[in-house]
Enzyme design. Structure first.
Site, PDB file in Angstrom:
ATOM      1  N   HIS A 101       0.928  -1.246  -0.183  1.00 47.03           N
ATOM      2  CA  HIS A 101       0.231  -0.277   0.197  1.00 47.03           C
ATOM      3  C   HIS A 101       1.147   1.322   0.011  1.00 47.03           C
ATOM      4  CE1 HIS A 101      -2.340  -3.069   2.497  1.00 47.03           C
ATOM      5  NE2 HIS A 101      -3.311  -2.614   1.748  1.00 47.03           N
ATOM      6  N   ASP A 104       2.742   1.828   3.693  1.00 50.27           N
ATOM      7  CA  ASP A 104       3.191   1.415   4.009  1.00 50.27           C
ATOM      8  C   ASP A 104       4.544   1.353   3.952  1.00 50.27           C
ATOM      9  OD1 ASP A 104       1.322  -0.189   4.074  1.00 50.27           O
ATOM     10  OD2 ASP A 104       1.499  -1.601   2.387  1.00 50.27           O
TER      11      ASP A 104
END
Length: 449
Positions: A101, A104
């Protein structure tokens, strides 16, 4: 030894016995199975969020994870350090893909502009490592669910400013996918749903997210980003009811909003369980509808009713999954098996990141070997052919070919006695079927040297 105090994981087969920890017993990357190398059937990917960001917290306690990059206390320093640790882990596992993501890989700033600048710095380093190692991006996605601004959704938010922010965030994420050569792009609607119907305009919200998807598809085309778009179904958690409830619901949504040419599905084992299905069921629905795109490899716990994200070790399930994949010919056009899974809270050593991936990779490699043996023998095909043999001729064939009316069926059935109808049915011998699958698991894996 490198950054991780673990050697490269090698294939040893069964020769060293079942207790050999840091080795593959069944995953032999270059072994040819059903005409393709094992690595090309499985296309394993490592999930950045669970592997490098998960501190192993639970609702009742703080994190237990020991990670070497925790020595970096500045968020950007740690984010950049994780890139080096990540790519060494990929290489030592022999994994050729990874997923992430946007949030992340880099910390958020106060504004979207600041956050994008942070992303650019980390993406620069990821790109360098991809070029030097040959590791590829299976898919990337955007976290439109963690920040409090998404409390009521992103593309289904009742607040227009939040919808607009989500669009801006997604634009950058698509650009990153294009830059890094992502083979797929995933949309998971963790907050796209409702907590209570009384205050929800459901059609308006689903229309909004459909418009959002069309905008994303248009922009991807504009910048030449050719990744396969994927929706990842999940029925609930964190939202009470999510609009992408399961495979069938997601497919119907795509059909209703003219998105079938753009999207396929990314299916997860534990999400299937939360929807009341087996993982095989969800894959079968997607496969037979032409929407199988990619897979997230994990499992739930039969005794617990929430998303556990355990590493997959259930051979019965991995056999079922890989049998479906063999029938499809691949895991979608560009799909793979991404380990959307985390070690248990009690598996907190650095080495447990390797142990857990080894367990999952071996489980799916074993599943492939067993499914291939079943496929070669035609066990399932013969089982199904016998069960539906009444449709090979006579009235059954006419039904299959669409050559009958209700009046025809009535005429055929009017004078048939009950005894003849009961005699037309046959036992499924289900216990023997399940026992035979168990035997295939035992026998096929016993052939591994």
């Amino acid at each position: 030894m490198g950054l991780w105090d673990v050697d490269k994981i090698e294939y040893v087969g069964r020769a060293k016995g079942p207790k050999e920890d840091f080795a593959f017993h069944y995953y032999d990357a270059d072994k040819v199975v059903a005409g393709k190398k094992m690595k090309d059937w499985l296309r394993f990917g490592v999930a950045w969020w669970h592997t490098f960001n998960q501190e192993l917290v639970d609702p009742f306690g703080t994190g237990t994870a020991h990670r070497p990059y925790y020595k970096y206390t500045d968020p950007m320093d740690q984010a950049l350090a994780k890139v080096d640790y990540a790519f060494e882990l990929f290489q030592k596992l022999g994994v050729e893909y990874f997923c992430f993501h946007d949030r992340d890989i880099a910390p958020e700033g106060d504004t979207l502009r600041e956050t994008n600048a942070n992303l650019d710095k980390v993406v620069d380093k990821i790109e360098e490592n991809m070029k030097s190692t040959g590791v590829k991006l299976l898919w990337n996605t955007s976290s439109l669910f963690t920040n409090p601004r998404f409390v009521s959704g992103a593309a289904t938010s009742p607040f227009a400013d939040i919808y607009a922010y989500a669009g801006g965030q997604l634009k950058k994420s698509l650009e990153i996918g294009k830059r890094l050569g992502a083979e797929n792009y995933v949309f998971w609607g963790g907050r796209e749903g409702y907590e209570n119907l009384w205050n929800t305009e459901m059609k308006r919200e689903t229309d909004h997210i459909a418009k959002f998807f069309h905008m994303c598809a248009d922009y991807a085309k504009e910048i030449g980003f050719e990744a396969q778009f994927l929706i990842e179904p999940k029925p609930k958690e964190p939202t009470l009811h999510q609009y992408d409830f399961d495979a069938a619901t997601a497919i119907e949504f795509l059909r209703n909003h003219d998105l079938t040419d753009v999207f396929k599905l990314n299916l997860e084992g534990n999400h299937a369980n939360l929807a009341g299905h087996t993982y095989q069921h969800e894959i079968r629905v997607a496969r037979e509808s032409g929407f199988l795109g990619s897979l997230d490899a994990n499992q739930g716990d039969k005794l617990i009713g929430w998303d556990m994200d355990e590493f997959p070790t259930d051979l019965y399930e991995t056999v079922a999954v890989m049998w479906e994949v063999l029938q499809a010919g691949s895991i979608g056009p560009h799909g793979g098996l991404n380990f959307d899974a985390k070690p248990r809270r009690t598996s907190f050593y650095e080495e447990d990141l390797f142990r857990s991936h080894i367990a999952g990779m071996d489980a799916y490699a074993a599943g492939l070997l067993v499914a291939d043996k079943m496929n070669q023998d035609g066990f399932i095909q013969n089982l199904q052919a016998e069960r539906y043999s009444s449709y090979d001729s006579g009235i059954g064939k006419d039904i299959d070919e669409g050559n009958v009316t209700l009046a025809d069926l009535e005429a055929y059935s009017l004078d048939k006695p009950q005894s003849e109808l009961i005699a037309a049915t046959k036992s499924d011998h289900l216990e023997s079927v399940k026992a035979t699958i168990n035997n295939y698991i035992i026998d096929a894996l016993a052939e591994v040297e």
